[in-house]
Design a protein around this motif. Structure first.
Motif, PDB file in Angstrom:
ATOM      1  N   MET A 261      23.154  52.286  41.194  1.00  0.00           N
ATOM      2  CA  MET A 261      23.379  50.995  40.554  1.00  0.00           C
ATOM      3  C   MET A 261      24.658  50.329  41.038  1.00  0.00           C
ATOM      4  N   SER A 262      25.700  51.105  41.257  1.00  0.00           N
ATOM      5  CA  SER A 262      26.973  50.505  41.662  1.00  0.00           C
ATOM      6  C   SER A 262      26.848  49.822  43.015  1.00  0.00           C
ATOM      7  N   GLN A 263      26.171  50.488  43.974  1.00  0.00           N
ATOM      8  CA  GLN A 263      26.011  49.885  45.287  1.00  0.00           C
ATOM      9  C   GLN A 263      25.092  48.669  45.209  1.00  0.00           C
ATOM     10  N   PHE A 264      24.032  48.762  44.405  1.00  0.00           N
ATOM     11  CA  PHE A 264      23.129  47.621  44.255  1.00  0.00           C
ATOM     12  C   PHE A 264      23.893  46.405  43.753  1.00  0.00           C
ATOM     13  N   GLN A 265      24.703  46.601  42.713  1.00  0.00           N
ATOM     14  CA  GLN A 265      25.440  45.474  42.146  1.00  0.00           C
ATOM     15  C   GLN A 265      26.465  44.923  43.137  1.00  0.00           C
ATOM     16  N   TRP A 266      27.171  45.803  43.819  1.00  0.00           N
ATOM     17  CA  TRP A 266      28.183  45.379  44.780  1.00  0.00           C
ATOM     18  C   TRP A 266      27.543  44.522  45.881  1.00  0.00           C
ATOM     19  N   SER A 267      26.363  44.942  46.320  1.00  0.00           N
ATOM     20  CA  SER A 267      25.655  44.213  47.368  1.00  0.00           C
ATOM     21  C   SER A 267      25.082  42.900  46.857  1.00  0.00           C
ATOM     22  N   LEU A 268      24.465  42.933  45.674  1.00  0.00           N
ATOM     23  CA  LEU A 268      23.879  41.719  45.114  1.00  0.00           C
ATOM     24  C   LEU A 268      24.942  40.647  44.897  1.00  0.00           C
ATOM     25  N   LEU A 269      26.087  41.043  44.372  1.00  0.00           N
ATOM     26  CA  LEU A 269      27.150  40.072  44.132  1.00  0.00           C
ATOM     27  C   LEU A 269      27.695  39.497  45.440  1.00  0.00           C
ATOM     28  N   CYS A 270      27.653  40.287  46.506  1.00  0.00           N
ATOM     29  CA  CYS A 270      28.023  39.771  47.821  1.00  0.00           C
ATOM     30  C   CYS A 270      27.046  38.675  48.232  1.00  0.00           C
ATOM     31  N   ALA A 271      25.755  38.956  48.090  1.00  0.00           N
ATOM     32  CA  ALA A 271      24.730  37.983  48.474  1.00  0.00           C
ATOM     33  C   ALA A 271      24.830  36.708  47.638  1.00  0.00           C
ATOM     34  N   LEU A 272      25.023  36.866  46.332  1.00  0.00           N
ATOM     35  CA  LEU A 272      25.166  35.694  45.467  1.00  0.00           C
ATOM     36  C   LEU A 272      26.417  34.907  45.821  1.00  0.00           C
ATOM     37  N   GLY A 273      27.484  35.626  46.185  1.00  0.00           N
ATOM     38  CA  GLY A 273      28.718  34.965  46.585  1.00  0.00           C
ATOM     39  C   GLY A 273      28.545  34.157  47.855  1.00  0.00           C
ATOM     40  N   GLU A 274      27.799  34.715  48.825  1.00  0.00           N
ATOM     41  CA  GLU A 274      27.555  33.964  50.049  1.00  0.00           C
ATOM     42  C   GLU A 274      26.722  32.723  49.760  1.00  0.00           C
ATOM     43  N   GLN A 276      26.617  30.958  47.054  1.00  0.00           N
ATOM     44  CA  GLN A 276      27.471  29.947  46.431  1.00  0.00           C
ATOM     45  C   GLN A 276      28.392  29.313  47.467  1.00  0.00           C
ATOM     46  N   TYR A 277      28.934  30.135  48.363  1.00  0.00           N
ATOM     47  CA  TYR A 277      29.835  29.630  49.406  1.00  0.00           C
ATOM     48  C   TYR A 277      29.122  28.620  50.309  1.00  0.00           C
ATOM     49  N   LEU A 278      27.850  28.900  50.608  1.00  0.00           N
ATOM     50  CA  LEU A 278      27.073  28.020  51.485  1.00  0.00           C
ATOM     51  C   LEU A 278      26.336  26.925  50.715  1.00  0.00           C
ATOM     52  N   ASN A 279      26.517  26.915  49.389  1.00  0.00           N
ATOM     53  CA  ASN A 279      25.855  25.927  48.532  1.00  0.00           C
ATOM     54  C   ASN A 279      24.337  25.990  48.701  1.00  0.00           C
ATOM     55  N   ARG A 280      23.803  27.210  48.612  1.00  0.00           N
ATOM     56  CA  ARG A 280      22.373  27.432  48.746  1.00  0.00           C
ATOM     57  C   ARG A 280      21.826  28.180  47.536  1.00  0.00           C
ATOM     58  N   THR A 281      20.507  28.083  47.363  1.00  0.00           N
ATOM     59  CA  THR A 281      19.816  28.831  46.317  1.00  0.00           C
ATOM     60  C   THR A 281      19.495  30.225  46.842  1.00  0.00           C
ATOM     61  N   GLU A 384      32.397  41.945  54.296  1.00  0.00           N
ATOM     62  CA  GLU A 384      33.545  42.702  54.782  1.00  0.00           C
ATOM     63  C   GLU A 384      34.330  41.892  55.811  1.00  0.00           C
ATOM     64  N   GLY A 385      35.492  42.410  56.183  1.00  0.00           N
ATOM     65  CA  GLY A 385      36.302  41.750  57.201  1.00  0.00           C
ATOM     66  C   GLY A 385      36.875  40.439  56.695  1.00  0.00           C
ATOM     67  N   GLU A 386      36.849  39.425  57.546  1.00  0.00           N
ATOM     68  CA  GLU A 386      37.397  38.117  57.193  1.00  0.00           C
ATOM     69  C   GLU A 386      36.647  37.493  56.019  1.00  0.00           C
ATOM     70  N   ALA A 387      35.344  37.802  55.918  1.00  0.00           N
ATOM     71  CA  ALA A 387      34.545  37.212  54.835  1.00  0.00           C
ATOM     72  C   ALA A 387      35.053  37.646  53.463  1.00  0.00           C
ATOM     73  N   GLU A 388      35.680  38.822  53.405  1.00  0.00           N
ATOM     74  CA  GLU A 388      36.177  39.331  52.125  1.00  0.00           C
ATOM     75  C   GLU A 388      37.220  38.389  51.523  1.00  0.00           C
ATOM     76  N   LYS A 389      37.943  37.675  52.375  1.00  0.00           N
ATOM     77  CA  LYS A 389      38.974  36.753  51.905  1.00  0.00           C
ATOM     78  C   LYS A 389      38.382  35.423  51.447  1.00  0.00           C
ATOM     79  N   VAL A 390      37.137  35.184  51.813  1.00  0.00           N
ATOM     80  CA  VAL A 390      36.511  33.884  51.549  1.00  0.00           C
ATOM     81  C   VAL A 390      35.460  33.950  50.445  1.00  0.00           C
ATOM     82  N   ILE A 391      34.629  34.998  50.483  1.00  0.00           N
ATOM     83  CA  ILE A 391      33.517  35.106  49.531  1.00  0.00           C
ATOM     84  C   ILE A 391      34.021  35.637  48.190  1.00  0.00           C
ATOM     85  N   GLN A 392      33.732  34.914  47.134  1.00  0.00           N
ATOM     86  CA  GLN A 392      34.077  35.335  45.778  1.00  0.00           C
ATOM     87  C   GLN A 392      32.824  35.863  45.090  1.00  0.00           C
ATOM     88  N   ARG A 393      32.838  37.134  44.747  1.00  0.00           N
ATOM     89  CA  ARG A 393      31.688  37.685  44.028  1.00  0.00           C
ATOM     90  C   ARG A 393      31.621  37.083  42.624  1.00  0.00           C
TER      91      ARG A 393
END
Length: 554
Positions: A261-274, A276-281, A384-393
């Motif tokens: 569950m922890s990895q699933f949530q960590w990954s899902l929040l990354c995807a949702l964060g991206e 939002q960053y790209l202003n997409r559904t 990860e990497g530079e995206a970590e500074k930009v994407i907000q989960r």
């Protein structure tokens, strides 16, 4: 010694020094190279075996460290539970809304004074005792609000509905919203109780008796805003052309499927964060795989529903998502009907293509595929990497299932919101004497009784969150306490229960198992809501949580 010998010794000494110096350089160079090789190998191993932070459920004082530390989380190996947005204080969630204001003692007092000031002399018969109660009288609600503030100091009440007549003329049933004071979320819960009242000669009402949890059945709300579970997939109401105009982010299933569950949530929040960053559904797959790690005694189980564990209704309100099956159907339908106007899509097969590089992409659909070997097929690698500074989960968008939280509140209500809690870890740890030599003995009923006598007052309600499966194992503690375990409330998920009916509505009538993760989540929430919290490691046993010589208690 002769001068000739001295002369000959001098150059030999120089050569020796030079050789020693060169040898030293070689040794140092080899050592540095060896260290470099070790560092490279270590980093490679870390990269391959890296798992995301494991944000297990912890007390609020640890919330500032939840993304980097699990030092106080005894649920880590025995019923692992995730931190979700509702557990995190507002200060950690940028942009979170201000919490609604709870009804206070001063609010009730002011309302009471206003009502009584309007009463005229002689309005109230001095012989009112035993007469019928007008439940719609504003004074009735004031009396109920006042007694709730006194009787339930650990919860906050918000919105009350107009009381209705109970089973007899002196009873009133009322529905109201509330939330536990320890709950950081904006989520509201429901209660509907029965109150027996008496009208005094002063025109004030007195509550004589407060009913049990959900006793006021005549006030049971059918549509109580913010309470009923409404997480059905929205029907397609927009014109197909609107779908064509949309912008979507679609993640194919990757290596995270069937992970914990922890990895699933960590990954899902990354995807949702991206998204939002790209202003997409974001395209969300509700087909969930429960890992065996979160469901002891079972294999990985596919075909579960995301909505069993997370609040899909809140997610839809908090961010832009579309259910995957509906998305694929609409995408296919459009392309089949408009061969000359196919929906433009762009496939991204490498997670190293950062969200920043996709900012200017005009394609309607950005489709990330995850077909590389593990760990390069994990969703969270995108952040990860530079995206970590930009994407907000978007932590605030992900809440626990309202169905499970309703069970938690039902149990709390049954205990009058007044109980202490202990967490007793047993299971495989108690059987492993090599790593936990004292755990089994320290968590025996007699030992617990001895340890708790100085920690919890006698005859208190005590909820035991545990992975012990033996029925009646804690019965010995009933000599001193009113003891409760999760199984005592199994009617809350049994056939015919509210939880059962709501979950089977998602499965076309197929029964849903109240699985290990659901049990651990309810247990964990109950533990956190106790007035006192007694942990196994650090309080009930001298053994270390992660085995011998690993103690790090503060």
């Amino acid at each position: 010694m002769s001068k000739s010998l001295l002369k000959s010794a001098s150059p030999l000494k120089g050569i020796k020094s030079k050789l020693l110096g060169e040898h030293a350089v070689r040794v140092i160079t080899n050592a540095c190279f060896g260290l470099l090789v070790i560092a490279v190998v270590s980093l490679t191993v870390i990269a391959v075996t890296y798992q995301p932070p494991d944000p297990w459920l912890q007390p609020s004082r640890f919330m500032s460290k939840i993304f980097t530390s699990v030092e106080n989380a005894t649920y880590q190996k025995d019923g692992a539970i995730l931190i979700t947005g509702e557990d995190v204080p507002d200060i950690l969630i940028p942009g979170s809304d201000t919490a609604p204001k709870a009804i206070s003692q001063s609010d009730v007092q002011a309302a009471e004074e206003a009502v009584l000031s309007k009463a005229l002399d002689g309005v109230c018969d001095p012989n009112v005792e035993g007469k019928a109660i007008n439940c719609s009288d504003p004074g009735v609600m004031i009396a109920i609000e006042k007694v709730n503030l006194e009787k339930f100091p650990d919860i906050e009440s918000f919105e009350y509905r107009t009381p209705v007549q109970g089973s007899d003329e002196r009873e009133c049933d009322i529905a109201w919203k509330f939330k536990p004071k320890k709950d950081n979320s904006k989520r509201m819960y429901k209660d509907y109780r029965r109150y027996k009242l008496q009208l005094e000669a002063s025109c004030a009402y007195t509550v004589l008796e407060v009913g049990d949890w959900h006793s006021g059945k005549k006030a049971r709300p059918h549509k109580f805003h913010g309470v009923a579970v409404n997480d059905k997939i929205p029907a397609q109401t927009e014109a197909p052309s609107n779908f064509r105009k949309g912008k979507y982010l679609y993640y194919s299933r990757g290596g995270d499927y069937c992970k914990g569950m922890s990895q699933f949530q960590w990954s899902l929040l990354c995807a949702l964060g991206e998204a939002q960053y790209l202003n997409r559904t974001f395209v969300l797959d509700l087909d969930f795989c429960l890992s065996a790690a979160n469901n002891p005694g079972h294999e990985d189980e596919k075909g579960k529903d995301f909505r069993f564990y997370f609040d899909f209704e809140h997610l839809m309100e908090a961010t832009s998502v579309i259910e995957q099956k509906q998305f694929l159907k609409e995408w296919t339908d459009w392309n089949n009907r408009h061969s000359a106007d196919q929906i433009p899509s762009k496939v991204i097969s490498d997670f190293k293509v950062s969200p920043m590089q996709l900012q200017g992409e005009d394609s309607s659909i950005l489709w990330r595929t995850f077909e590389l070997p593990e760990p390069d097929n994990y969703w969270y690698r995108v952040c990860e990497g530079e995206a970590e500074k930009v994407i907000q989960r978007p932590w605030s968008a992900l809440w626990k299932s309202k169905r499970l939280m309703n069970i938690v509140n039902s149990i709390c209500g049954s205990l009058g919101w007044d109980f202490d809690s202990i967490h007793v870890v047993r299971g495989q740890k108690a059987q492993n004497k090599e790593l936990w030599p004292n755990l089994e003995a320290d968590t025996s009923p007699s030992s617990l009784l001895e340890k708790l006598k100085d920690k919890i007052q006698e005859l208190r309600n005590v909820y035991i969150a545990t992975n012990e499966l033996q029925p009646g194992y804690f019965d010995e503690l009933k000599a001193s306490y009113k003891v409760f375990v999760l199984e005592d409330f199994k009617d809350l998920w049994a056939p015919g229960s509210e939880w059962y009916n709501e979950t089977t509505a998602l499965t076309n009538g197929q029964p849903v198992e109240f699985d290990g993760h659901m049990r651990a989540e309810v247990d964990s929430e109950m533990f956190m809501r106790g007035k006192k919290h007694i942990e196994t490691f650090g309080q009930l046993t001298s053994d270390c949580k992660d085995g011998v010589n690993t103690c790090n208690y503060s």
